[in-house]
Design a protein around this motif. Structure first.
Motif, PDB file in Angstrom:
ATOM      1  N   VAL A  21      -2.192  25.591  -3.687  1.00 47.32           N
ATOM      2  CA  VAL A  21      -3.105  26.217  -4.653  1.00 47.32           C
ATOM      3  C   VAL A  21      -2.258  26.829  -5.778  1.00 47.32           C
ATOM      4  N   VAL A  22      -2.540  26.360  -7.024  1.00 44.76           N
ATOM      5  CA  VAL A  22      -1.885  26.958  -8.221  1.00 44.76           C
ATOM      6  C   VAL A  22      -2.869  27.954  -8.798  1.00 44.76           C
ATOM      7  N   PRO A  23      -2.611  29.260  -8.705  1.00 47.07           N
ATOM      8  CA  PRO A  23      -3.626  30.241  -9.131  1.00 47.07           C
ATOM      9  C   PRO A  23      -3.920  30.205 -10.631  1.00 47.07           C
ATOM     10  N   SER A  24      -2.935  29.871 -11.465  1.00 45.39           N
ATOM     11  CA  SER A  24      -3.164  29.829 -12.929  1.00 45.39           C
ATOM     12  C   SER A  24      -2.325  28.707 -13.509  1.00 45.39           C
ATOM     13  N   PHE A  25      -3.012  27.678 -13.899  1.00 47.80           N
ATOM     14  CA  PHE A  25      -2.319  26.525 -14.487  1.00 47.80           C
ATOM     15  C   PHE A  25      -2.192  26.786 -15.998  1.00 47.80           C
ATOM     16  N   ASN A  26      -0.984  27.179 -16.461  1.00 48.85           N
ATOM     17  CA  ASN A  26      -0.765  27.608 -17.851  1.00 48.85           C
ATOM     18  C   ASN A  26       0.055  26.609 -18.644  1.00 48.85           C
ATOM     19  N   GLN A  43       0.834  -1.183   0.000  1.00 49.53           N
ATOM     20  CA  GLN A  43       0.000   0.000   0.000  1.00 49.53           C
ATOM     21  C   GLN A  43       0.878   1.245   0.000  1.00 49.53           C
ATOM     22  N   PRO A  44       0.451   2.302  -0.736  1.00 49.22           N
ATOM     23  CA  PRO A  44       1.252   3.537  -0.758  1.00 49.22           C
ATOM     24  C   PRO A  44       1.190   4.255   0.578  1.00 49.22           C
ATOM     25  N   CYS A  45       2.219   4.994   0.846  1.00 49.04           N
ATOM     26  CA  CYS A  45       2.285   5.754   2.078  1.00 49.04           C
ATOM     27  C   CYS A  45       1.501   7.054   1.992  1.00 49.04           C
ATOM     28  N   ALA A  46       1.260   7.591   0.731  1.00 47.47           N
ATOM     29  CA  ALA A  46       0.587   8.889   0.590  1.00 47.47           C
ATOM     30  C   ALA A  46      -0.248   8.891  -0.672  1.00 47.47           C
ATOM     31  N   ARG A  47      -1.172   9.846  -0.717  1.00 46.45           N
ATOM     32  CA  ARG A  47      -1.998  10.050  -1.912  1.00 46.45           C
ATOM     33  C   ARG A  47      -2.249  11.545  -2.073  1.00 46.45           C
ATOM     34  N   ILE A  48      -2.562  11.938  -3.388  1.00 46.55           N
ATOM     35  CA  ILE A  48      -2.841  13.340  -3.722  1.00 46.55           C
ATOM     36  C   ILE A  48      -4.289  13.424  -4.164  1.00 46.55           C
ATOM     37  N   ASN A  49      -5.039  14.317  -3.555  1.00 43.47           N
ATOM     38  CA  ASN A  49      -6.430  14.571  -3.914  1.00 43.47           C
ATOM     39  C   ASN A  49      -6.512  15.916  -4.641  1.00 43.47           C
ATOM     40  N   THR A  50      -7.167  15.962  -5.824  1.00 45.20           N
ATOM     41  CA  THR A  50      -7.345  17.199  -6.608  1.00 45.20           C
ATOM     42  C   THR A  50      -8.751  17.236  -7.158  1.00 45.20           C
ATOM     43  N   SER A  51      -9.233  18.447  -7.440  1.00 41.49           N
ATOM     44  CA  SER A  51     -10.600  18.596  -7.926  1.00 41.49           C
ATOM     45  C   SER A  51     -10.774  17.945  -9.293  1.00 41.49           C
ATOM     46  N   SER A  52      -9.794  18.026 -10.204  1.00 40.13           N
ATOM     47  CA  SER A  52      -9.881  17.423 -11.529  1.00 40.13           C
ATOM     48  C   SER A  52      -8.486  17.298 -12.103  1.00 40.13           C
ATOM     49  N   LEU A  53      -8.328  16.237 -12.865  1.00 43.52           N
ATOM     50  CA  LEU A  53      -7.044  16.058 -13.545  1.00 43.52           C
ATOM     51  C   LEU A  53      -7.015  16.721 -14.918  1.00 43.52           C
ATOM     52  N   VAL A  54      -8.140  17.207 -15.460  1.00 43.81           N
ATOM     53  CA  VAL A  54      -8.219  17.958 -16.725  1.00 43.81           C
ATOM     54  C   VAL A  54      -8.901  19.276 -16.408  1.00 43.81           C
ATOM     55  N   VAL A  55      -8.240  20.361 -16.637  1.00 38.75           N
ATOM     56  CA  VAL A  55      -8.752  21.683 -16.274  1.00 38.75           C
ATOM     57  C   VAL A  55      -8.620  22.611 -17.468  1.00 38.75           C
ATOM     58  N   PRO A  56      -9.440  23.674 -17.518  1.00 38.10           N
ATOM     59  CA  PRO A  56      -9.251  24.691 -18.557  1.00 38.10           C
ATOM     60  C   PRO A  56      -7.891  25.363 -18.409  1.00 38.10           C
ATOM     61  N   LEU A  57      -7.310  25.661 -19.538  1.00 37.54           N
ATOM     62  CA  LEU A  57      -5.968  26.273 -19.536  1.00 37.54           C
ATOM     63  C   LEU A  57      -6.056  27.645 -18.888  1.00 37.54           C
ATOM     64  N   GLY A  58      -5.179  27.851 -17.837  1.00 42.53           N
ATOM     65  CA  GLY A  58      -5.143  29.107 -17.113  1.00 42.53           C
ATOM     66  C   GLY A  58      -6.067  29.160 -15.908  1.00 42.53           C
ATOM     67  N   SER A  59      -6.714  28.039 -15.573  1.00 40.02           N
ATOM     68  CA  SER A  59      -7.641  28.036 -14.425  1.00 40.02           C
ATOM     69  C   SER A  59      -6.897  27.754 -13.108  1.00 40.02           C
ATOM     70  N   ARG A  60      -7.633  27.866 -11.959  1.00 38.70           N
ATOM     71  CA  ARG A  60      -7.072  27.635 -10.625  1.00 38.70           C
ATOM     72  C   ARG A  60      -7.096  26.140 -10.316  1.00 38.70           C
ATOM     73  N   VAL A  61      -5.992  25.624  -9.711  1.00 40.77           N
ATOM     74  CA  VAL A  61      -5.871  24.206  -9.372  1.00 40.77           C
ATOM     75  C   VAL A  61      -5.502  24.093  -7.883  1.00 40.77           C
ATOM     76  N   THR A  62      -6.275  23.228  -7.149  1.00 42.85           N
ATOM     77  CA  THR A  62      -6.016  22.960  -5.715  1.00 42.85           C
ATOM     78  C   THR A  62      -5.709  21.478  -5.554  1.00 42.85           C
ATOM     79  N   ALA A  63      -4.647  21.160  -4.731  1.00 45.79           N
ATOM     80  CA  ALA A  63      -4.254  19.776  -4.520  1.00 45.79           C
ATOM     81  C   ALA A  63      -3.839  19.586  -3.054  1.00 45.79           C
ATOM     82  N   THR A  64      -4.141  18.334  -2.487  1.00 45.86           N
ATOM     83  CA  THR A  64      -3.804  18.005  -1.098  1.00 45.86           C
ATOM     84  C   THR A  64      -3.053  16.682  -1.083  1.00 45.86           C
TER      85      THR A  64
END
Length: 833
Positions: free
Chosen positions: A87-92, A26-47
């Motif tokens: 939080v990535v404010p603009s994923f370009n 089993q992995p020791c960690a995992r990453i949770n994000t709202s979506s793996l495909v986002v509009p170009l230049g949009s905000r991205v949050t990950a935990t």
């Protein structure tokens, strides 16, 4: 619907500390994000969350990296060091890997790949075309201008309402066309078609189109069967046409048609074409009208069904419309020059159709006449060209020009013959090429009240025919003109501007021009003109006009001596000679020329030559030979002068008689031969006797004394006194005067030559001494001349000879009495003997 693609990278901190369940790790960690495909230049949050049972210890610090870029994280809300959020404010970026790691070793615990892009645009320009050959319906569309950066799939939908049939065609991503098989549509049944685009960010559908498959077909190239003239309508043609052989089964189906035409020799088709709607090839004849009379036309057609693509244009067919007499006037241009050998003028006449002129027929001829009325009388020339050269009397002021075809003649165009004026204004003419078909001609306007306009004339300089000349007449307010035509690149053209005045035509100003220039086609041949010392003069002939390909900018001659540096000497376009300086003798020299225009340069072939040395021996020989030749010339001149001393003296000095050596008895060839030498030994020496004088004679003549003539000459100063004082001088009494003029004897006979035919001439003397007195009047008689060659000469100077006296010889006493001069001569000769 958004599909979730997650790439989880699990890194075990240590195999001993990892948790395992059987064979699964089993992995020791995992990453949770709202979506793996986002509009170009949009905000991205990950935990990033680390499991509690993962043996990493209590003091754990997490860091984030987007590819290799470090991203600062915010502290967790619950204060746990095993949870971190960013939080990535603009994923370009279109695609990037996001990872969480342990500090300070940067060991990766987990990671995901995030993609960014755009939703699909609405598909544009959906069109479907039927291929009647393989019976398929081919549809294609435009995906839009914007790139989505995401895989996009398209789905084609068709619906046949009359048959209640729907079809769906799903296509692989990024494919923008599809062929519908013949089983899924009917040729003569309407169908609706649209396309839908879809990716992870959205979907879009195109506009719906409705078409009839048969009218979505591109027809094959049609053909014109025949073109006829309409005998009832001037300027109309009748076209019969048909579809291609493979589509003749559609001949009864109505289609749309377009007709285009052009005159023979023209490059421009009629625009727009003539439309013909809903026609059938088996029944309808197309009639294009409003064409020029008597003109050959070429026609083409194309077809389509409703809004389908147009077919290709058919092949051309030609026909001549009905002819009528020419109409309108002709534009003309006259050049006049005076013929100095006659009282005529040399005329060059050019013409062209004006905008109002219509030839209305084929095989036009042009007639130039001196009379306005039509007729053979006064006709100057008849030609099918648009120029004519002839002579006219300098008194002629106008001629008339007509266009003639089989149907008739045009009204006469009056052409005035203007004289050439001496006034030459400075117009500064320039000609600049604008494109591949035109020149812009500019000039300085002429400021004078008598100016009426200008004539711009141009012609190719490599063609000598008179009719290659073109012209354009412009008004006086213009100072530029754009001339167009079939100009050839790299060929010279002469462009002239003539000022036109009310009473004549001014002389032109001409410039040469090239549409485009390039390097010359050849290089002149170098020739050695003169060599002296260390200098060589090289010259070359002018490059022929047809080989220049532009304006000659200059010449460069490259040369070098053996194993020496390259030297360059330049010459302009006019001075076709150069001098190569400072050359070493007895060395091989190689040289070549480069000739340049404003479009390029060309190098010529290399030539080799050498300077022959002049050694000291050669110099001594030349100087010695020159000195010897000069010495021989001087000696020859001196010897010639010495051998001709007497001749030269007689040439340059006058002959002065010597009174001391003169004697009246020595009148012979020997006494005069030296005084007057002959320049030619073959000719007899003339005897010149002038001013016969008699000196004083004393009573006693002694032989012991000196020559009486020489003595008497010294003592006597006047001829008259000597004779009057002589013992043998008889008295003379003249009834008219006391003084009587004496005579002078002129004799020109030669002592060695034959007896002259002419008698000696006695000229009257200017002396005023009195003659001997006698009772009888002075009547001179004939006397005997001095003997020549031992033979006496008998000439009658003053009267008849002895032979003329009847009875033989005359009494000698009468001779002495009548001729005192002869008496004195006789006495002198007796004393000398």
């Amino acid at each position: 619907m958004i599909s979730t693609w997650m790439l989880v990278i699990v890194m075990l901190v240590g195999s001993s500390n990892g948790a395992s369940s059987g064979n699964d790790t089993q992995p020791c960690a995992r990453i949770n994000t709202s979506s793996l495909v986002v509009p170009l230049g949009s905000r991205v949050t990950a935990t990033c969350v680390i499991r509690e049972d993962c043996p990493l210890g209590q003091d754990v610090h997490i860091e984030w990296r987007l590819v290799d870029e470090l991203i600062l994280s915010s502290p967790a809300a619950n204060g746990s060091n095993r949870v971190s959020t960013i939080v990535v404010p603009s994923f370009n970026r279109t695609s990037a890997e996001l990872t969480c790691r342990i500090k300070p070793s940067s060991q990766v615990l987990a990671g995901v790949v995030i993609q960014a892009g755009y939703p699909p645009e609405i598909p544009q320009n959906l069109s479907c075309q039927t291929n009647l050959t393989d019976s398929t319906l081919n549809c294609r569309w435009d995906p839009g201008q914007r790139v989505t950066h995401l895989p996009t799939k398209y789905t084609l939908y068709t619906e046949i309402r009359d048959l209640n049939t729907n079809n769906t065609y799903e296509l692989p991503p990024d494919i923008h066309h599809h062929s519908i098989p013949r089983t899924d549509f009917g040729l003569f049944t309407d169908m609706m078609i649209y396309v839908k685009a879809e990716n992870d960010l959205g979907e879009a559908s195109s506009a719906h189109i409705v078409l009839e498959p048969v009218c979505a077909a591109k027809f094959d190239q049609p053909s014109i069967v025949q073109i006829d003239v309409d005998p009832k309508k001037l300027g109309c043609l009748k076209l019969t046409w048909t579809l291609s052989p493979h589509q003749e089964w559609l001949s009864n189906y109505p289609v749309n048609l377009e007709v285009r035409y052009k005159t023979a020799g023209s490059d421009q088709w009629s625009d727009p074409p003539i439309p013909v709607i809903n026609v059938k090839s088996s029944k309808v004849v197309v009639k294009p009208c409003h064409l020029l009379h008597g003109t050959q036309y070429l026609a083409q057609i194309r077809v389509r069904c409703k809004q389908s693509p147009w077919s290709e244009w058919s092949s051309s067919k030609s026909r001549v419309t009905l002819e009528t007499a020419p109409t309108g006037r002709l534009d003309s241009w006259v050049k006049v020059s005076r013929n100095h050998t006659s009282k005529n003028s040399n005329i060059q006449l050019f013409w062209k159709p004006s905008k109002q002129f219509r030839g209305n027929g084929q095989n036009l001829t042009y007639v130039v006449s001196q009379q306005k009325l039509d007729g053979e009388r006064g006709r100057i020339c008849s030609t099918s060209e648009k120029c004519c050269a002839f002579q006219l009397s300098w008194r002629t002021r106008k001629v008339y020009l007509r266009a003639v075809n089989r149907a008739g003649k045009s009204p006469p165009t009056e052409i005035r013959i203007y004289k050439t004026k001496d006034y030459t204004p400075n117009m500064d003419v320039t000609a600049v090429p604008l494109d591949d078909r035109s020149f812009l001609v500019q000039w300085t306007a002429v400021v004078t009240s008598s100016l009426t306009g200008y004539v711009v004339e141009w012609k190719p300089l490599l063609k000598t025919g008179l009719c290659h000349t073109h012209f354009e007449i412009v008004n006086k307010s213009q100072s530029s003109l754009l001339i167009t035509g079939s100009f050839e690149p790299y060929k010279p053209y002469g462009i002239s501007v003539y000022p036109r005045f009310r009473d004549g035509i001014g002389p032109p100003q001409t410039v040469n021009a090239y549409l485009r220039q390039k390097a010359p086609s050849a290089v002149p041949k170098l020739e050695i003109k003169k060599t002296w010392g260390s200098y060589i003069e090289i010259f070359w002939d002018e490059l022929p006009l047809e080989q220049r390909n532009g304006f000659i900018k200059g010449y460069k001659v490259f040369y070098r001596e053996e194993n020496g540096p390259i030297k360059v000497v330049s010459a302009d376009a006019e001075n076709r000679r150069v001098i190569l300086k400072d050359l070493n003798s007895a060395s091989l020299i190689e040289s070549f020329m480069m000739v340049s225009t404003f479009g390029g340069s060309l190098n010529g072939s290399t030539i080799h030559f050498e300077i022959k040395p002049v050694d000291s021996v050669t110099v001594v020989i030349l100087v010695t030979a020159g000195g010897v030749g000069l010495a021989f010339l001087i000696i020859f001149i001196v010897l010639t002068c010495l051998s001709k001393t007497t001749t030269l003296k007689r040439r340059f000095y006058p002959v002065v008689p010597d009174p001391a050596n003169s004697s009246i008895k020595k009148w012979s060839s020997e006494s005069t031969q030296f005084i007057h030498p002959s320049w030619d030994n073959n000719e007899p020496n003339p005897i010149y006797l002038s001013h016969l004088s008699f000196l004083d004679l004393t009573t006693k003549l002694s032989k012991e004394e000196d020559d009486i003539w020489s003595n008497s000459l010294e003592e006597t100063s006047d001829l008259g006194d000597s004779i009057s004082g002589s013992l043998f001088t008889p008295t003379y009494s003249g009834s008219n005067s006391e003084v009587v003029p004496y005579a002078t004897v002129l004799c020109s006979s030669s002592s060695n030559g034959p007896t002259p035919d002419e008698h000696p001439v006695y000229l009257r003397s200017e002396s005023t001494q009195p003659l001997l007195e006698t009772e009888e009047s002075f009547s001179p008689k004939c006397y005997q001349n001095v003997a020549t060659n031992g033979m006496p000469r008998h000439d009658c100077f003053f009267g008849p000879s002895d032979e003329d006296v009847p009875g033989g010889k005359k009494d000698p006493a009468l001779i002495w009495d009548d001729f005192p001069f002869l008496h004195a001569l006789a006495m002198n000769e007796m004393e000398n003997d």
